[in-house]
Design a protein around this motif. Structure first.
Motif, PDB file in Angstrom:
ATOM      1  N   ILE A 160      53.017  48.188   3.160  1.00  0.00           N
ATOM      2  CA  ILE A 160      54.002  47.890   2.117  1.00  0.00           C
ATOM      3  C   ILE A 160      54.383  46.408   2.104  1.00  0.00           C
ATOM      4  CG2 ILE A 160      54.942  50.240   2.056  1.00  0.00           C
ATOM      5  CD1 ILE A 160      57.296  49.180   3.824  1.00  0.00           C
ATOM      6  N   ALA A 161      53.564  45.581   2.766  1.00  0.00           N
ATOM      7  CA  ALA A 161      53.791  44.128   2.807  1.00  0.00           C
ATOM      8  C   ALA A 161      55.093  43.760   3.512  1.00  0.00           C
ATOM      9  CB  ALA A 161      53.737  43.514   1.403  1.00  0.00           C
ATOM     10  N   ASP A 162      55.434  44.502   4.544  1.00  0.00           N
ATOM     11  CA  ASP A 162      56.640  44.189   5.324  1.00  0.00           C
ATOM     12  C   ASP A 162      56.559  42.793   5.943  1.00  0.00           C
ATOM     13  OD1 ASP A 162      59.115  45.243   6.983  1.00  0.00           O
ATOM     14  OD2 ASP A 162      57.733  44.305   8.407  1.00  0.00           O
ATOM     15  N   GLY A 163      55.392  42.432   6.470  1.00  0.00           N
ATOM     16  CA  GLY A 163      55.182  41.082   6.984  1.00  0.00           C
ATOM     17  C   GLY A 163      55.456  40.885   8.462  1.00  0.00           C
ATOM     18  N   ALA A 164      55.989  41.882   9.147  1.00  0.00           N
ATOM     19  CA  ALA A 164      56.290  41.716  10.576  1.00  0.00           C
ATOM     20  C   ALA A 164      55.032  41.395  11.373  1.00  0.00           C
ATOM     21  CB  ALA A 164      56.965  42.971  11.118  1.00  0.00           C
ATOM     22  N   CYS A 165      53.936  42.013  11.042  1.00  0.00           N
ATOM     23  CA  CYS A 165      52.682  41.756  11.768  1.00  0.00           C
ATOM     24  C   CYS A 165      52.233  40.310  11.586  1.00  0.00           C
ATOM     25  CB  CYS A 165      51.594  42.721  11.311  1.00  0.00           C
ATOM     26  SG  CYS A 165      51.175  42.587   9.554  1.00  0.00           S
ATOM     27  N   VAL A 166      52.346  39.818  10.364  1.00  0.00           N
ATOM     28  CA  VAL A 166      51.929  38.448  10.069  1.00  0.00           C
ATOM     29  C   VAL A 166      52.789  37.466  10.855  1.00  0.00           C
ATOM     30  CG1 VAL A 166      51.593  36.749   8.225  1.00  0.00           C
ATOM     31  CG2 VAL A 166      51.221  39.180   7.757  1.00  0.00           C
ATOM     32  N   GLU A 167      54.098  37.734  10.918  1.00  0.00           N
ATOM     33  CA  GLU A 167      55.027  36.831  11.599  1.00  0.00           C
ATOM     34  C   GLU A 167      54.886  36.901  13.117  1.00  0.00           C
ATOM     35  OE1 GLU A 167      59.040  37.569  10.320  1.00  0.00           O
ATOM     36  OE2 GLU A 167      58.431  37.505   8.216  1.00  0.00           O
ATOM     37  N   ASP A 168      54.633  38.093  13.652  1.00  0.00           N
ATOM     38  CA  ASP A 168      54.744  38.293  15.098  1.00  0.00           C
ATOM     39  C   ASP A 168      53.432  38.161  15.862  1.00  0.00           C
ATOM     40  OD1 ASP A 168      57.370  38.737  14.589  1.00  0.00           O
ATOM     41  OD2 ASP A 168      57.391  40.852  15.136  1.00  0.00           O
ATOM     42  N   CYS A 169      52.278  38.296  15.217  1.00  0.00           N
ATOM     43  CA  CYS A 169      51.021  38.205  15.965  1.00  0.00           C
ATOM     44  C   CYS A 169      50.909  36.832  16.632  1.00  0.00           C
ATOM     45  CB  CYS A 169      49.819  38.433  15.039  1.00  0.00           C
ATOM     46  SG  CYS A 169      48.255  38.232  15.928  1.00  0.00           S
ATOM     47  N   PRO A 170      50.765  36.802  17.951  1.00  0.00           N
ATOM     48  CA  PRO A 170      50.762  35.514  18.667  1.00  0.00           C
ATOM     49  C   PRO A 170      49.519  34.675  18.420  1.00  0.00           C
ATOM     50  CG  PRO A 170      50.320  37.311  20.197  1.00  0.00           C
ATOM     51  CD  PRO A 170      50.691  37.940  18.889  1.00  0.00           C
ATOM     52  N   VAL A 171      48.458  35.285  17.892  1.00  0.00           N
ATOM     53  CA  VAL A 171      47.216  34.527  17.676  1.00  0.00           C
ATOM     54  C   VAL A 171      46.802  34.515  16.199  1.00  0.00           C
ATOM     55  CG1 VAL A 171      46.359  34.759  20.049  1.00  0.00           C
ATOM     56  CG2 VAL A 171      45.863  36.569  18.383  1.00  0.00           C
ATOM     57  N   ASP A 172      47.746  34.845  15.314  1.00  0.00           N
ATOM     58  CA  ASP A 172      47.533  34.728  13.859  1.00  0.00           C
ATOM     59  C   ASP A 172      46.280  35.455  13.367  1.00  0.00           C
ATOM     60  OD1 ASP A 172      49.870  33.245  13.601  1.00  0.00           O
ATOM     61  OD2 ASP A 172      48.831  31.331  13.848  1.00  0.00           O
ATOM     62  N   VAL A 173      46.193  36.712  13.731  1.00  0.00           N
ATOM     63  CA  VAL A 173      45.068  37.527  13.259  1.00  0.00           C
ATOM     64  C   VAL A 173      45.152  37.775  11.745  1.00  0.00           C
ATOM     65  CG1 VAL A 173      44.177  39.907  13.294  1.00  0.00           C
ATOM     66  CG2 VAL A 173      44.479  38.628  15.443  1.00  0.00           C
ATOM     67  N   ASN A 228      41.231  37.482  11.179  1.00  0.00           N
ATOM     68  CA  ASN A 228      40.756  36.898  12.435  1.00  0.00           C
ATOM     69  C   ASN A 228      40.785  37.939  13.547  1.00  0.00           C
ATOM     70  OD1 ASN A 228      40.716  34.232  11.138  1.00  0.00           O
ATOM     71  ND2 ASN A 228      42.945  34.378  11.246  1.00  0.00           N
ATOM     72  N   GLU A 229      40.266  39.134  13.260  1.00  0.00           N
ATOM     73  CA  GLU A 229      40.417  40.223  14.241  1.00  0.00           C
ATOM     74  C   GLU A 229      39.728  39.911  15.569  1.00  0.00           C
ATOM     75  OE1 GLU A 229      38.851  44.077  13.189  1.00  0.00           O
ATOM     76  OE2 GLU A 229      36.886  43.285  12.680  1.00  0.00           O
ATOM     77  N   SER A 230      38.718  39.054  15.572  1.00  0.00           N
ATOM     78  CA  SER A 230      38.041  38.728  16.829  1.00  0.00           C
ATOM     79  C   SER A 230      38.944  37.934  17.778  1.00  0.00           C
ATOM     80  CB  SER A 230      36.764  37.941  16.557  1.00  0.00           C
ATOM     81  OG  SER A 230      37.070  36.685  16.010  1.00  0.00           O
ATOM     82  N   GLN A 231      40.042  37.371  17.258  1.00  0.00           N
ATOM     83  CA  GLN A 231      40.980  36.612  18.099  1.00  0.00           C
ATOM     84  C   GLN A 231      41.982  37.507  18.811  1.00  0.00           C
ATOM     85  OE1 GLN A 231      40.604  33.160  18.367  1.00  0.00           O
ATOM     86  NE2 GLN A 231      38.749  33.770  17.268  1.00  0.00           N
ATOM     87  N   CYS A 278      51.761  44.128  16.836  1.00  0.00           N
ATOM     88  CA  CYS A 278      51.693  44.479  15.409  1.00  0.00           C
ATOM     89  C   CYS A 278      51.833  45.978  15.211  1.00  0.00           C
ATOM     90  CB  CYS A 278      50.394  43.971  14.797  1.00  0.00           C
ATOM     91  SG  CYS A 278      48.898  44.589  15.608  1.00  0.00           S
ATOM     92  N   VAL A 279      51.212  46.745  16.104  1.00  0.00           N
ATOM     93  CA  VAL A 279      51.292  48.214  16.009  1.00  0.00           C
ATOM     94  C   VAL A 279      52.747  48.651  16.172  1.00  0.00           C
ATOM     95  CG1 VAL A 279      50.594  50.369  17.136  1.00  0.00           C
ATOM     96  CG2 VAL A 279      48.936  48.511  16.835  1.00  0.00           C
ATOM     97  N   ASP A 280      53.460  47.993  17.092  1.00  0.00           N
ATOM     98  CA  ASP A 280      54.846  48.366  17.364  1.00  0.00           C
ATOM     99  C   ASP A 280      55.792  47.979  16.235  1.00  0.00           C
ATOM    100  OD1 ASP A 280      54.074  49.390  19.793  1.00  0.00           O
ATOM    101  OD2 ASP A 280      54.635  47.608  20.935  1.00  0.00           O
ATOM    102  N   VAL A 281      55.558  46.848  15.584  1.00  0.00           N
ATOM    103  CA  VAL A 281      56.531  46.362  14.603  1.00  0.00           C
ATOM    104  C   VAL A 281      56.301  46.872  13.191  1.00  0.00           C
ATOM    105  CG1 VAL A 281      57.121  44.287  15.913  1.00  0.00           C
ATOM    106  CG2 VAL A 281      55.304  44.183  14.163  1.00  0.00           C
ATOM    107  N   CYS A 282      55.126  47.356  12.870  1.00  0.00           N
ATOM    108  CA  CYS A 282      54.888  47.805  11.489  1.00  0.00           C
ATOM    109  C   CYS A 282      55.745  49.033  11.193  1.00  0.00           C
ATOM    110  CB  CYS A 282      53.412  48.125  11.259  1.00  0.00           C
ATOM    111  SG  CYS A 282      53.135  48.737   9.572  1.00  0.00           S
ATOM    112  N   PRO A 283      56.607  48.964  10.176  1.00  0.00           N
ATOM    113  CA  PRO A 283      57.530  50.062   9.906  1.00  0.00           C
ATOM    114  C   PRO A 283      56.860  51.311   9.335  1.00  0.00           C
ATOM    115  CG  PRO A 283      57.736  48.395   8.192  1.00  0.00           C
ATOM    116  CD  PRO A 283      56.817  47.830   9.247  1.00  0.00           C
ATOM    117  N   VAL A 284      55.632  51.179   8.848  1.00  0.00           N
ATOM    118  CA  VAL A 284      54.960  52.328   8.238  1.00  0.00           C
ATOM    119  C   VAL A 284      53.685  52.723   9.002  1.00  0.00           C
ATOM    120  CG1 VAL A 284      55.910  52.024   5.927  1.00  0.00           C
ATOM    121  CG2 VAL A 284      53.829  50.773   6.572  1.00  0.00           C
TER     122      VAL A 284
END
Ligand code: SF4
Ligand code: F3S
Ligand code: ZN
Length: 103
Positions: free
Chosen positions: A46-59, A79-82, A89-95
């Motif tokens: 749903i484009a929450d954005g938590a994953c984008v903000e929180d991923c430490p290696v900008d996947v 950038n899944e190989s990073q 990201c799994v923990d913060v995604c609300p959906v």
């Protein structure tokens, strides 16, 4: 939520930016799952954005998905190989749109 067994239950139908796309895909309403090690169900996101903000290696990178019923942006695992398997990201995604196969 994303189906953690998508590799068994879906077909790889395409690639996007170097990662797999798992169908069914019927644009613009059904977009499938992007990525394999880091998999995002675009039909759940749903484009929450938590994953984008929180991923430490900008996947993740935003992609435009106009006319999708849930949101007009999706977090693409460009950038899944990073990925370092931190599972943030799994923990913060609300959906629960993300599955990371940490082995
Ligand atoms: Fe980024 Fe960690 Fe998610 Fe991998 S598990 S994509 S490193 S937040
Ligand atoms: Fe989408 Fe969940 Fe990320 S809703 S933008 S995959 S935190
Ligand atoms: Zn993609």
């Amino acid at each position: 939520a994303i189906d953690a067994n998508f590799e068994q239950n879906r077909q790889q139908v395409d690639t996007h930016m170097g990662h797999d796309v798992w169908g069914p895909v019927e644009e613009p309403e059904k977009l499938g799952i992007h990525g394999t090690h880091v998999a995002v169900d675009f039909d759940v996101c749903i484009a929450d954005g938590a994953c984008v903000e929180d991923c430490p290696v900008d996947v993740f990178e935003w992609v435009d998905t106009p006319d999708h019923p849930e949101s007009e942006l999706k977090a693409d695992p460009a950038n899944e190989s990073q990925c370092i398997d931190c599972m943030l990201c799994v923990d913060v995604c609300p959906v629960d749109a993300i599955d990371v196969d940490a082995g």
